[in-house]
Write a protein that holds these residues in place. Structure first.
Motif, mmCIF file in Angstrom:
data_model
loop_
_atom_site.group_PDB
_atom_site.id
_atom_site.type_symbol
_atom_site.label_atom_id
_atom_site.label_comp_id
_atom_site.label_asym_id
_atom_site.label_seq_id
_atom_site.Cartn_x
_atom_site.Cartn_y
_atom_site.Cartn_z
ATOM 1 N N TRP A 3 0.839 -1.202 0.000
ATOM 2 C CA TRP A 3 0.000 0.000 0.000
ATOM 3 C C TRP A 3 0.872 1.250 0.000
ATOM 4 O O TRP A 3 0.619 2.200 -0.748
ATOM 5 N N ASP B 126 -4.420 3.898 -4.559
ATOM 6 C CA ASP B 126 -4.672 2.907 -3.519
ATOM 7 C C ASP B 126 -4.662 1.542 -4.182
ATOM 8 O O ASP B 126 -5.524 1.226 -5.002
ATOM 9 N N ARG C 260 -5.506 -1.211 -3.260
ATOM 10 C CA ARG C 260 -6.684 -2.030 -2.993
ATOM 11 C C ARG C 260 -7.812 -1.788 -3.988
ATOM 12 O O ARG C 260 -8.781 -2.542 -4.027
ATOM 13 N N ARG C 261 -7.684 -0.729 -4.796
ATOM 14 C CA ARG C 261 -8.709 -0.422 -5.787
ATOM 15 C C ARG C 261 -8.278 -0.825 -7.197
ATOM 16 O O ARG C 261 -8.885 -0.404 -8.175
ATOM 17 N N GLY D 31 -7.122 -6.248 -5.803
ATOM 18 C CA GLY D 31 -7.392 -5.556 -4.554
ATOM 19 C C GLY D 31 -6.452 -5.938 -3.436
ATOM 20 O O GLY D 31 -6.556 -5.418 -2.326
ATOM 21 N N ARG D 32 -5.490 -6.819 -3.709
ATOM 22 C CA ARG D 32 -4.541 -7.235 -2.681
ATOM 23 C C ARG D 32 -3.359 -6.276 -2.623
ATOM 24 O O ARG D 32 -3.135 -5.473 -3.514
ATOM 25 N N THR D 33 -2.562 -6.418 -1.549
ATOM 26 C CA THR D 33 -1.440 -5.495 -1.325
ATOM 27 C C THR D 33 -0.089 -6.145 -1.575
ATOM 28 O O THR D 33 0.946 -5.556 -1.278
ATOM 29 N N LEU E 6 -5.266 -1.868 7.428
ATOM 30 C CA LEU E 6 -5.990 -1.749 6.158
ATOM 31 C C LEU E 6 -7.329 -2.482 6.204
ATOM 32 O O LEU E 6 -7.774 -3.052 5.211
ATOM 33 N N ARG F 238 -7.482 -6.152 4.921
ATOM 34 C CA ARG F 238 -7.361 -6.449 3.491
ATOM 35 C C ARG F 238 -5.894 -6.376 3.105
ATOM 36 O O ARG F 238 -5.338 -5.292 2.950
ATOM 37 N N ASN G 21 -13.363 -10.342 -3.633
ATOM 38 C CA ASN G 21 -12.652 -9.778 -2.501
ATOM 39 C C ASN G 21 -13.569 -9.592 -1.305
ATOM 40 O O ASN G 21 -13.206 -9.824 -0.164
ATOM 41 N N ARG H 220 -13.216 -11.281 2.296
ATOM 42 C CA ARG H 220 -13.093 -10.454 3.479
ATOM 43 C C ARG H 220 -14.095 -10.867 4.554
ATOM 44 O O ARG H 220 -13.782 -10.973 5.719
#
Length: 223
Positions: free
Chosen positions: A21, A31, A33-34, A38-40, A100, A103, A216, A220
């Protein structure tokens, strides 16, 4: 008992450090995550910021695993079970970081860092396997899954052939479970034929597609 809680909290927080991130935010202002899955982790950081972002994220996440083991050794010198616990918690922190909203990534890089810290010789096997498996499978998720199985196999070999600690085998099995759980959306996409293949250039910098976002969200809520 205080040292035990320090071990647990410290290892989890080390794993929770949001490397991907931060790298993507600093390099692109986005970001992570967008974007994409969507992972970091390193693969999605590469989608967001190109190869430099992916490499920096992967290296930073690997170091997190190494630091978690050093933390355990400082608190409980000579106790392999402490290292095993710290390694599992570092991967859990990476996958579900408190900073986060839980996430994170899939745990591959911190798992490799922890394994190398526990037994430095495995670097000669694990590090070359990363690009080899990526090239052979074409999928980051399959590369992560195979590596997750290799880690406990190597520690089991060490325990049987060289008298290594069985606690490290338990570590490998624990991280295997965490990584398999985190990769559930990827397995679904593999079955559906919608899992994106690995590429080193031309990653799209686009918001998460609705199908991935839905996956995602399911991951989650069930994690």
């Amino acid at each position: 008992m205080g040292s035990v809680w320090m071990l647990i909290l410290g290892a989890y927080l080390i794993g929770s450090f949001p490397t991907g991130w931060l790298v993507v935010r600093l390099l692109t202002g986005q970001d992570v995550r967008r974007i994409g899955s969507g992972r970091t982790g390193g693969t999605n950081a590469m989608r967001a910021g190109g190869l430099p972002a992916g490499l920096l994220t992967g290296l930073g996440d690997l170091v997190k695993g190494f630091l978690a083991i050093e933390w355990a050794r400082m608190l409980f010198p000579g106790q392999p079970l402490a290292g095993a616990v710290a390694g599992i918690l570092a991967v859990a922190g990476h996958n579900w970081p408190i900073w986060l909203r839980f996430r994170g990534g899939a745990g591959t890089a911190p798992n490799l860092g922890t394994a190398i810290a526990l037994w430095p010789l495995v670097a000669a096997v694990l590090l070359p396997l990363v690009p080899l498996l990526a090239a052979l499978t074409g999928y980051a998720s399959m590369t992560s899954l195979i590596l997750a199985f290799v880690v406990p196999g190597l520690f089991a070999l060490r325990a049987v052939a060289f008298g290594g600690p069985w606690a490290e085998v338990l570590y490998g099995l624990g991280t295997l479970g965490l990584i398999v759980w985190a990769l559930r959306p990827n397995f679904r996409r593999l079955r559906e034929g919608t899992e994106p293949r690995l590429r080193l250039s031309g990653w799209p910098k686009a918001p998460v597609p609705s199908g991935l976002a839905e996956g995602n969200e399911r991951s989650r809520t069930s994690a």
